[in-house]
Design an enzyme around this catalytic site. Structure first.
Site, short mmCIF file in Angstrom:
data_model
loop_
_atom_site.label_atom_id
_atom_site.label_comp_id
_atom_site.label_asym_id
_atom_site.label_seq_id
_atom_site.Cartn_x
_atom_site.Cartn_y
_atom_site.Cartn_z
CG HIS A 1 -1.70 -1.23 1.44
ND1 HIS A 1 -2.94 -1.47 0.92
CD2 HIS A 1 -1.35 -2.36 2.11
CE1 HIS A 1 -3.35 -2.68 1.28
NE2 HIS A 1 -2.40 -3.25 1.99
CB SER B 1 13.63 21.55 -15.49
OG SER B 1 12.85 22.72 -15.64
CE LYS C 1 11.93 18.82 -11.40
NZ LYS C 1 10.57 18.71 -11.94
CD GLU D 1 9.01 11.61 -15.77
OE1 GLU D 1 8.48 12.42 -16.56
OE2 GLU D 1 9.84 11.96 -14.92
#
Ligand code: ARG
Length: 466
Positions: free
Chosen positions: A164, A285, A291, A298
């Site tokens: 979970h 980024s 970043k 992804e």
């Protein structure tokens, strides 16, 4: 694209009017099925040889056809083949058209005797796919090897295991890697099965009813490297199950890769900070200089949606069509090309990510908390003969006491523990040891060193099985 006068088309005989230019473009597949140029030519040479052996072609005609086809193949290979817009409908017609220009239409016109593009496209697709699946198998084996090797080398490191997405029990980092490794090993087994069904020859099935010249299908299959034949000619031209099955296989693999990627995306975030991706698989980024984004992961996760889409789309395309060949089946080519590329690239990217990422064992360790040993505390009393349902309660009371006192569970005193249950003895304090906790789980499949090593062995054996 201009519609060519139908007299120039290979099937032009019974057509008198010109074609709507949009219809010509709508119908043509050459701009993608050109991917099969070499399979198409190899198939045609095997076809011509079998026809020579049946006396349909004489030796000299066969030699001319073979020479011409090899020249056509060379034109494709060197990028010199020039597609005739509006005339070259697909790879089969393009190759035959060009063969006629090279060796003359009289002989070239004999090549297609008894053959249909319905069987030809199925042959081409199966050969192409078989070759791609060989590559994909080797990519998958690389991923499994990297997984097994890292798991072996980094077996010491312990991290939180989650259910979970909540901290559950300590596990070895290797155990996490192998949890996916075993799924990938299953994918490898499944792939080897799918390959067998892809590698069956439809050549000699004709348009639907079979070949009237007694062609030796076995000889052609052997020449082309097929394992066996498709034994019903109608099925041979109708069947795209080999594409669907490949895409179902690929979808399952992408499902595994996508979950794997999702875990690593989380683990690479500052909140977890268990792993750092190599620059080679990250991007920055354009706005925020600090970043480093896990784009590789992804994209794996994102492309999995696309891979399932191709699978589901083709199943929808096929489900309602009547027996044998219908032009709908041409719509199986692009999904196959796209799916296979997506899957092959994704596996290679995953291998690149996994083989170059850095782990942060200190952060993994720091993320463990003594409450994750609450089950071990309960198990301690089980070993003293207390029923588990009772020990679960007792351990829960220890967790509550620690919370109440704002003290980590392992910092409670022996007396405090004894106060919860008198059956706790001095050695209870030894329970609060993460290495010990993982080592306790030594039954097969567990997270102890010996169980992890066993999993590595299972993966290595699967690779070898063939
Ligand atoms: N380009 C076609 C395909 O991919 C080849 C088969 C055409 N057959 C036909 N009867 N029109 O399906």
């Amino acid at each position: 694209m201009a519609g060519a006068p139908s007299s120039e088309k290979l099937w032009g005989g019974r057509f008198t009017g010109g074609q709507d230019p949009l219809m010509t473009a709508y119908n043509e597949s050459i701009y993608y099925d050109r991917a099969f140029y070499s399979q198409d030519i190899r198939g045609s040479i095997a076809w011509a040889r079998a026809n020579k052996n049946k006396g349909i072609l004489n030796d000299q005609e066969f030699a001319e056809i073979e020479r011409g086809l090899k020249e056509v193949e060379e034109e494709w290979r060197s990028g010199k083949f020039s597609i005739k817009p509006g005339v070259d409908e697909d790879i089969h017609t393009a190759n035959e058209r060009r063969l006629g220009e090279i060796i003359g239409k009289n002989i070239a016109g004999k090549l297609h005797t008894g053959r249909s593009r319905n069987e030809q496209v199925a042959v081409d697709m199966r050969m192409w796919l078989r070759e791609q699946l060989e590559n994909i198998e080797s990519f998958l084996i690389d991923l499994l090897k990297v997984t097994a090797n890292r798991a072996e080398q980094e077996i010491e490191h312990v991290m939180p295991g989650y259910t979970h997405l909540q901290r559950a029990q300590p596990i070895r980092w290797s155990h996490w890697m192998l949890s996916y490794g075993l799924a990938f090993a299953n994918d490898l087994e499944r792939l080897r099965e799918v390959k067998q069904r892809v590698n069956r020859s439809p050549l000699g099935c004709g348009a639907l009813a079979g070949n009237p010249f007694g062609i030796d299908r076995d000889a052609m299959a052997k020449e082309l490297g097929f394992d066996t034949l498709i034994y019903n000619s109608m099925a041979g031209v109708a069947d795209r199950d080999f594409v669907v099955e490949t895409m179902q296989w690929g979808s399952m693999l992408m499902l595994h890769l996508s979950r794997w990627a999702e875990d690593l995306i989380l683990y690479s975030s500052a909140e977890f900070n268990f792993v750092r991706l190599a620059d080679a698989y990250s991007t920055g980024s354009s706005l925020m200089p600090q970043k480093k984004n896990p784009d590789s992961l992804e994209l794996i996760r994102g492309k999995s949606g696309r891979a399932y889409g191709q699978m589901a789309g083709l199943m929808m395309t096929i489900k309602g069509i009547p027996s044998t060949y219908n032009k709908d089946l041409q719509e199986s080519v692009e999904p196959m090309l796209d799916h296979v590329k997506t899957v092959g690239d994704s596996i290679q990217i995953a291998t690149g990510v996994l083989s170059t990422l850095n782990i942060q064992p200190k952060n993994m360790l720091a993320s463990l908390s003594p409450d994750m040993l609450a089950t071990d505390l309960a198990d301690y009393l089980v070993r003293k003969g207390v029923p588990f349902r009772e020990t679960h309660h007792i351990s829960g009371r220890v967790v509550a006491l620690a919370e109440e006192k704002s003290t980590p569970m392992d910092k409670l005193s022996y007396e405090e523990l004894k106060g919860v249950d008198s059956r706790f003895e001095q050695d209870i304090l030894e329970v609060f040891d993460y290495q010990k906790s993982v080592e306790m789980r030594s039954a097969s499949g567990g997270t102890s060193k010996s169980s992890v090593l066993e999993q590595i062995k299972v993966i290595k054996q699967t690779i070898e099985k063939k």
